[in-house]
Design an enzyme around this catalytic site. Structure first.
Site, PDB file in Angstrom:
ATOM      1  N   SER A  26       0.830  -1.206   0.000  1.00 53.49           N
ATOM      2  CA  SER A  26       0.000   0.000   0.000  1.00 53.49           C
ATOM      3  C   SER A  26       0.857   1.246   0.000  1.00 53.49           C
ATOM      4  O   SER A  26       2.004   1.233   0.477  1.00 53.49           O
ATOM      5  CB  SER A  26      -0.900   0.010   1.242  1.00 53.49           C
ATOM      6  OG  SER A  26      -1.518   1.267   1.434  1.00 53.49           O
ATOM      7  N   TYR A  86      -2.564  -1.192  10.226  1.00 52.33           N
ATOM      8  CA  TYR A  86      -2.633  -1.541   8.800  1.00 52.33           C
ATOM      9  C   TYR A  86      -1.351  -1.140   8.073  1.00 52.33           C
ATOM     10  O   TYR A  86      -0.744  -1.956   7.360  1.00 52.33           O
ATOM     11  CB  TYR A  86      -3.833  -0.845   8.171  1.00 52.33           C
ATOM     12  CG  TYR A  86      -3.942  -0.980   6.668  1.00 52.33           C
ATOM     13  CD1 TYR A  86      -4.481  -2.121   6.094  1.00 52.33           C
ATOM     14  CD2 TYR A  86      -3.534   0.057   5.823  1.00 52.33           C
ATOM     15  CE1 TYR A  86      -4.609  -2.241   4.714  1.00 52.33           C
ATOM     16  CE2 TYR A  86      -3.662  -0.053   4.444  1.00 52.33           C
ATOM     17  CZ  TYR A  86      -4.190  -1.204   3.896  1.00 52.33           C
ATOM     18  OH  TYR A  86      -4.308  -1.315   2.535  1.00 52.33           O
TER      19      TYR A  86
END
Length: 287
Positions: free
Chosen positions: A178, A191
């Protein structure tokens, strides 16, 4: 040591994740944008989180390029069936396998089901993930922290371990990291930490497998319109402006990300390993 049951429940979270694409409006764009050219002809791919979002778009594009697809997903059966129909509509075979990649046993069973159905495995796409926003680090519960790591990075290890005996020279592994790994995220501490681990895993695994002719790369999307964010991955008040602060001023669509996975899966990327592609609307280059 806690057993799998202690670590893995609940599978369906109070924040509605993983979320249903069938219920999402507007619908994400998964449709491939061009005709296939056989770049994955007769290959077999496992794609985790393939029921919706980026995973569905990757499955559709892989099928258009000639691959059969094992669709792994957690619990959104309606979405998974839609993805199966999409793959079969491209003239390829598909199977759906429901379960939790945070379980090593499930990963082993899923890979074996794929081998039983298709007889081989050429591509592993580790795409499934989860995220839960918290503005204060003290609000991240131990259960959430363990659960996020269990899905996002342990699941990649378990899938890769299960797939490894079946991956031959020329095979490819593509992991989904990400933009938060590069820019950080004040509200996605657990995350973004897993995404940093995924990038390190990708680079290390690439070196581990390169002599066996297996390439390992990753894709680091920016803000992409999928069920992940509107169904709990972002605070509700932020969803209306999701992606608008990117340099392109909008969120990306899954079919704008899928070609990065295709490139890394096919022979076009034969001299690439340990690399990360960035379909992020310019996010990783902005301050």
């Amino acid at each position: 040591m806690a057993d799998d049951t202690d670590v893995l429940v609940p599978q369906i979270h109070e924040d509605q994740l993983p979320g249903s694409e069938a219920k999402l409006e507007p619908k994400p764009e998964w449709q491939p944008r061009y005709k296939g050219s056989g770049r994955l002809q007769d290959k077999v791919a496992i794609i985790t989180g393939a029921d919706s979002g980026i995973g569905r778009a990757v499955a559709a594009l892989f099928a258009r390029e000639g691959a059969d697809v094992a669709i792994l997903y957690l619990c959104e059966h309606e979405d998974a069936e839609k993805t199966r129909e999409i793959v079969e509509g491209e003239g390829r075979r598909a199977i759906t396998i429901a379960g939790d990649i945070g379980s090593k046993e499930f990963c082993e069973q899923a890979v074996q089901q794929t081998i039983d159905a298709f007889g081989r495995l050429d591509i592993l796409v580790n795409n499934a993930g989860e995220q839960h926003p918290d503005k204060d680090v003290r609000d991240i519960t131990e259960e959430q922290l363990r659960r996020t790591f269990q899905t996002n990075i342990f699941g990649m290890f378990f899938m890769t371990q299960a797939a490894r005996p079946h991956l031959k020279k020329g095979a490819a592994i593509i992991n989904c990291t990400s933009v938060t790994m590069y820019k950080g995220s004040p509200d996605l501490l657990d995350y973004s930490s897993t995404k940093g681990a995924i990038t390190a895993f990708t680079r290390s695994l690439a070196k581990n497998l390169v002599k066996d002719g297996i390439r390992v790369n990753a894709v680091a999307p920016g803000p992409i319109w999928t069920p992940l964010n509107p169904f709990g991955g972002q605070p509700p008040e932020d969803v209306k402006d999701f992606g608008k602060d990117s340099p392109m001023g909008r969120p990306g669509q899954p079919n704008e990300v899928a070609p990065s996975f295709l490139f890394l899966a096919c022979d076009d990327a034969s001299y690439m390993t340990g690399q990360v592609l960035h379909p992020d609307g310019g996010e990783s280059t902005s301050s």
